[in-house]
Design a protein around this motif. Structure first.
Motif, mmCIF file in Angstrom:
data_model
loop_
_atom_site.group_PDB
_atom_site.id
_atom_site.type_symbol
_atom_site.label_atom_id
_atom_site.label_comp_id
_atom_site.label_asym_id
_atom_site.label_seq_id
_atom_site.Cartn_x
_atom_site.Cartn_y
_atom_site.Cartn_z
ATOM 1 N N TRP A 110 39.414 25.146 47.170
ATOM 2 C CA TRP A 110 39.358 24.305 45.973
ATOM 3 C C TRP A 110 38.448 24.923 44.910
ATOM 4 O O TRP A 110 38.760 24.894 43.721
ATOM 5 C CB TRP A 110 38.884 22.906 46.323
ATOM 6 C CG TRP A 110 38.943 21.975 45.146
ATOM 7 C CD1 TRP A 110 37.943 21.680 44.270
ATOM 8 C CD2 TRP A 110 40.084 21.253 44.692
ATOM 9 N NE1 TRP A 110 38.382 20.822 43.300
ATOM 10 C CE2 TRP A 110 39.706 20.542 43.539
ATOM 11 C CE3 TRP A 110 41.404 21.147 45.153
ATOM 12 C CZ2 TRP A 110 40.584 19.729 42.832
ATOM 13 C CZ3 TRP A 110 42.278 20.328 44.442
ATOM 14 C CH2 TRP A 110 41.874 19.625 43.302
ATOM 15 N N GLN A 111 37.337 25.470 45.342
ATOM 16 C CA GLN A 111 36.417 26.109 44.403
ATOM 17 C C GLN A 111 37.099 27.307 43.720
ATOM 18 O O GLN A 111 37.004 27.489 42.501
ATOM 19 C CB GLN A 111 35.145 26.571 45.123
ATOM 20 C CG GLN A 111 34.098 27.154 44.186
ATOM 21 C CD GLN A 111 32.816 27.505 44.925
ATOM 22 O OE1 GLN A 111 32.700 27.264 46.127
ATOM 23 N NE2 GLN A 111 31.866 28.070 44.211
ATOM 24 N N ARG A 112 37.824 28.099 44.493
ATOM 25 C CA ARG A 112 38.543 29.243 43.941
ATOM 26 C C ARG A 112 39.658 28.765 43.005
ATOM 27 O O ARG A 112 39.887 29.356 41.941
ATOM 28 C CB ARG A 112 39.116 30.087 45.075
ATOM 29 C CG ARG A 112 39.851 31.328 44.590
ATOM 30 C CD ARG A 112 40.155 32.312 45.711
ATOM 31 N NE ARG A 112 40.885 31.706 46.808
ATOM 32 C CZ ARG A 112 40.360 31.467 48.017
ATOM 33 N NH1 ARG A 112 39.096 31.768 48.273
ATOM 34 N NH2 ARG A 112 41.093 30.931 48.975
ATOM 35 N N TYR A 113 40.320 27.680 43.377
ATOM 36 C CA TYR A 113 41.398 27.115 42.549
ATOM 37 C C TYR A 113 40.878 26.675 41.184
ATOM 38 O O TYR A 113 41.505 26.947 40.148
ATOM 39 C CB TYR A 113 42.028 25.928 43.293
ATOM 40 C CG TYR A 113 42.842 25.000 42.432
ATOM 41 C CD1 TYR A 113 44.126 25.354 42.004
ATOM 42 C CD2 TYR A 113 42.326 23.765 42.053
ATOM 43 C CE1 TYR A 113 44.871 24.495 41.220
ATOM 44 C CE2 TYR A 113 43.077 22.896 41.262
ATOM 45 C CZ TYR A 113 44.341 23.269 40.847
ATOM 46 O OH TYR A 113 45.079 22.420 40.067
ATOM 47 N N GLU A 114 39.733 25.989 41.154
ATOM 48 C CA GLU A 114 39.183 25.516 39.891
ATOM 49 C C GLU A 114 38.820 26.684 38.973
ATOM 50 O O GLU A 114 39.019 26.610 37.747
ATOM 51 C CB GLU A 114 37.950 24.640 40.143
ATOM 52 C CG GLU A 114 38.306 23.280 40.743
ATOM 53 C CD GLU A 114 37.099 22.377 40.848
ATOM 54 O OE1 GLU A 114 35.996 22.898 41.141
ATOM 55 O OE2 GLU A 114 37.254 21.166 40.631
ATOM 56 N N GLU A 115 38.308 27.756 39.527
ATOM 57 C CA GLU A 115 37.969 28.939 38.724
ATOM 58 C C GLU A 115 39.226 29.574 38.141
ATOM 59 O O GLU A 115 39.279 29.930 36.961
ATOM 60 C CB GLU A 115 37.206 29.947 39.588
ATOM 61 C CG GLU A 115 35.830 29.459 40.034
ATOM 62 C CD GLU A 115 35.198 30.380 41.062
ATOM 63 O OE1 GLU A 115 35.871 31.355 41.477
ATOM 64 O OE2 GLU A 115 34.042 30.125 41.462
ATOM 65 N N LEU A 122 42.133 28.094 37.677
ATOM 66 C CA LEU A 122 42.765 27.169 36.739
ATOM 67 C C LEU A 122 42.070 27.209 35.380
ATOM 68 O O LEU A 122 42.728 27.153 34.336
ATOM 69 C CB LEU A 122 42.729 25.750 37.316
ATOM 70 C CG LEU A 122 43.463 24.679 36.495
ATOM 71 C CD1 LEU A 122 44.943 25.023 36.380
ATOM 72 C CD2 LEU A 122 43.282 23.300 37.134
ATOM 73 N N ALA A 123 40.729 27.301 35.389
ATOM 74 C CA ALA A 123 39.980 27.388 34.136
ATOM 75 C C ALA A 123 40.374 28.644 33.361
ATOM 76 O O ALA A 123 40.538 28.608 32.138
ATOM 77 C CB ALA A 123 38.482 27.384 34.423
ATOM 78 N N THR A 124 40.554 29.737 34.081
ATOM 79 C CA THR A 124 40.975 30.987 33.445
ATOM 80 C C THR A 124 42.366 30.842 32.851
ATOM 81 O O THR A 124 42.639 31.286 31.728
ATOM 82 C CB THR A 124 40.968 32.141 34.469
ATOM 83 O OG1 THR A 124 39.653 32.281 35.008
ATOM 84 C CG2 THR A 124 41.402 33.445 33.827
ATOM 85 N N TYR A 125 43.251 30.194 33.577
ATOM 86 C CA TYR A 125 44.619 30.009 33.099
ATOM 87 C C TYR A 125 44.657 29.116 31.852
ATOM 88 O O TYR A 125 45.326 29.434 30.861
ATOM 89 C CB TYR A 125 45.477 29.406 34.203
ATOM 90 C CG TYR A 125 46.871 29.088 33.746
ATOM 91 C CD1 TYR A 125 47.794 30.111 33.546
ATOM 92 C CD2 TYR A 125 47.258 27.789 33.484
ATOM 93 C CE1 TYR A 125 49.067 29.839 33.099
ATOM 94 C CE2 TYR A 125 48.534 27.504 33.033
ATOM 95 C CZ TYR A 125 49.439 28.526 32.843
ATOM 96 O OH TYR A 125 50.693 28.248 32.394
#
Length: 259
Positions: free
Chosen positions: A96-101, A103-106
């Motif tokens: 989840w932590q990797r996903y949020e990072e 997603l923010a980049t996207y």
């Protein structure tokens, strides 16, 4: 120089991306963002357990249907010791932590117009989801089915025997057939529809009484709605009586002229 990063473009509510193969539209929106490049949401602890153990459960229970198999796996997850569940939950937190990072980049690649279009689509998705849940709840609570019209009854009676390669073709043919029926031929279906209205009102009265007992007054029709419906029905009855009166007068005139 390396290839330029592709940026999604929103057109008419859909994300359009340009690539070597030309231009194509992404029709489906997933949780507010629609693109092949959008990071995937990580699985929950339960779905990780399901994915990891489904094949094993299937080998041990080949006779089970998919629904039965899912229920069995869900039961196994329910009794799984907390220490073992924690392994799956920790894996989810890491992902989840990797996903949020990611997603923010996207999202940072999107223009304000693109971001707003995607948010609007997300709002529409949530509205459709709420509507679906509300309908499903009413079904679970046993809300009576709405009354059928004369045409609905005509269709259900003749659908199988009607010609047509597709359901829509059959409906089109039945609609034309209904239009060609005389008033006297339509009358049996219209009478059945009136009887169904009575059935619906009786069942709704009982259902609404039950909902009040369950504390669900929010599902009860307002008095204004009921009175409006009754006034419409009264007007229809008066119109039918008036038409019948005119028809009788016309018949009397015809009989006198023949004499």
């Amino acid at each position: 120089a390396g290839p330029r990063a592709l940026r999604p473009r929103v057109t008419g509510g859909a994300v359009v991306r340009r690539g070597s193969g030309g231009v194509w539209a992404e029709k489906s929106f997933c949780r507010g963002i629609s693109s092949d490049e959008r990071p995937k949401r990580p699985l929950t602890g339960y779905f990780r357990f399901l994915k990891e153990n489904r094949s094993g459960f299937r080998q041990k229970n080949p006779e089970m249907s998919n629904a039965e198999l899912i229920r069995k796996i869900a039961g196994a997850w329910k009794v799984l010791p907390a220490s073992q569940k924690q392994v799956y939950e920790e894996a989810r937190k890491t992902d989840w932590q990797r996903y949020e990072e990611q997603l923010a980049t996207y999202k940072a690649q999107l223009t304000p117009a693109q971001a707003e279009a995607l948010r609007e689509e997300r709002r529409r998705q949530l509205a459709r989801r709420r509507l679906f849940k509300a309908k499903r709840e009413l079904t679970v609570l046993g809300k009576p089915k709405r009354p059928r019209t004369g045409f609905n009854i005509f269709v259900s009676e003749h659908f199988k025997e009607s010609e047509g390669v597709s359901p829509m073709a059959k409906l089109k043919q039945l609609f034309e057939g209904w239009r060609k029926l005389s008033n006297s031929q339509k009358q049996p279906y219209l009478q059945l529809a009136e009887d169904d209205k009575v059935r619906y009102e009786n069942e709704m009265t009982l259902w609404e009484t039950k909902m009040v007992e369950l504390g669900r007054e929010d599902l009860i029709r307002s008095k204004k709605q009921r009175s409006k419906k009754k006034s419409v029905e009264t007007a229809k009855q008066a119109e039918t009586a008036k038409a019948s009166s005119h028809e009788n007068k016309a018949k009397l005139k015809l009989e006198k002229s023949e004499e």
